[in-house]
Design an enzyme around this catalytic site. Sequence first.
Site, PDB file in Angstrom:
ATOM      1  CD  GLU A 141       6.373  -5.286  -6.086  1.00  0.00           C
ATOM      2  OE1 GLU A 141       5.953  -6.416  -5.748  1.00  0.00           O
ATOM      3  OE2 GLU A 141       6.407  -4.307  -5.307  1.00  0.00           O
ATOM      4  CD  GLU A 170       8.611   7.172  -8.152  1.00  0.00           C
ATOM      5  OE1 GLU A 170       8.463   5.973  -8.467  1.00  0.00           O
ATOM      6  OE2 GLU A 170       8.796   7.540  -6.987  1.00  0.00           O
ATOM      7  CB  CYS A 185      12.854   7.384  -8.460  1.00  0.00           C
ATOM      8  SG  CYS A 185      12.165   5.801  -9.000  1.00  0.00           S
TER       9      CYS A 185
HETATM   10  N1  THU Z   1       8.451   2.018  -5.441  1.00  0.00           N
HETATM   11  C1  THU Z   1       8.122   2.888  -6.440  1.00  0.00           C
HETATM   12  O1  THU Z   1       7.362   2.560  -7.363  1.00  0.00           O
HETATM   13  N2  THU Z   1       8.664   4.127  -6.380  1.00  0.00           N
HETATM   14  C2  THU Z   1       9.542   4.557  -5.431  1.00  0.00           C
HETATM   15  O2  THU Z   1      10.083   5.648  -5.541  1.00  0.00           O
HETATM   16  C3  THU Z   1       9.806   3.727  -4.263  1.00  0.00           C
HETATM   17  C4  THU Z   1       9.349   2.318  -4.361  1.00  0.00           C
HETATM   18  C5  THU Z   1       7.895   0.654  -5.506  1.00  0.00           C
HETATM   19  C6  THU Z   1       8.904  -0.397  -5.860  1.00  0.00           C
HETATM   20  C7  THU Z   1       8.302  -1.625  -5.242  1.00  0.00           C
HETATM   21  O3  THU Z   1       7.435  -2.236  -6.178  1.00  0.00           O
HETATM   22  C8  THU Z   1       7.473  -1.113  -4.073  1.00  0.00           C
HETATM   23  O4  THU Z   1       7.365   0.293  -4.261  1.00  0.00           O
HETATM   24  C9  THU Z   1       8.100  -1.380  -2.720  1.00  0.00           C
HETATM   25  O5  THU Z   1       9.409  -0.984  -2.682  1.00  0.00           O
END
Ligand code: THU
Length: 136
Positions: free
Chosen positions: A50, A61, A99
Amino acid sequence: MAKLPKSAIQTLRDEALRAAKQAYAPYSGIHVGAAILASDENIYTGCNVENASYGLTVCAERNAIANALLRVSTERASLIQAIYVVSDKEGATPPCGACRQVISEFGHGGLIFFPGKRGIKKIKIEELLPEAFSLS
Ligand code: THU
């Protein structure tokens, strides 16, 4: 793709859980990990990263795919034999739309495992994004 043995799926899950521990998620508090069994038979992982500028966040992913692409130079359309996604959020954590598009590009003939509403869901990557956009 040949059927994946239970032990291979278990290993992928363990690696995804290990990757999730490395997530940088101070804003959402959701730690996501992804592990790819790649066409070269190795496992590549990624976690979500993030940023204070929220839109710059990269999902687990897509980081796992970038990691695999660094090492695998051939068969890239079928780079992903299987991808296993985990998160520490209660309930379902299906891959986001962005993704799905990226997984589709590198996951021809592959499988995906992710936390669904009733436990881990296993589907074909083709089912994850029907009629995916492609230039080929
Ligand atoms: N997130 C992922 O890593 N993969 C996904 O397919 C959906 C969301 C993460 C992004 C962010 O850091 C957190 O989940 C909340 O959205």
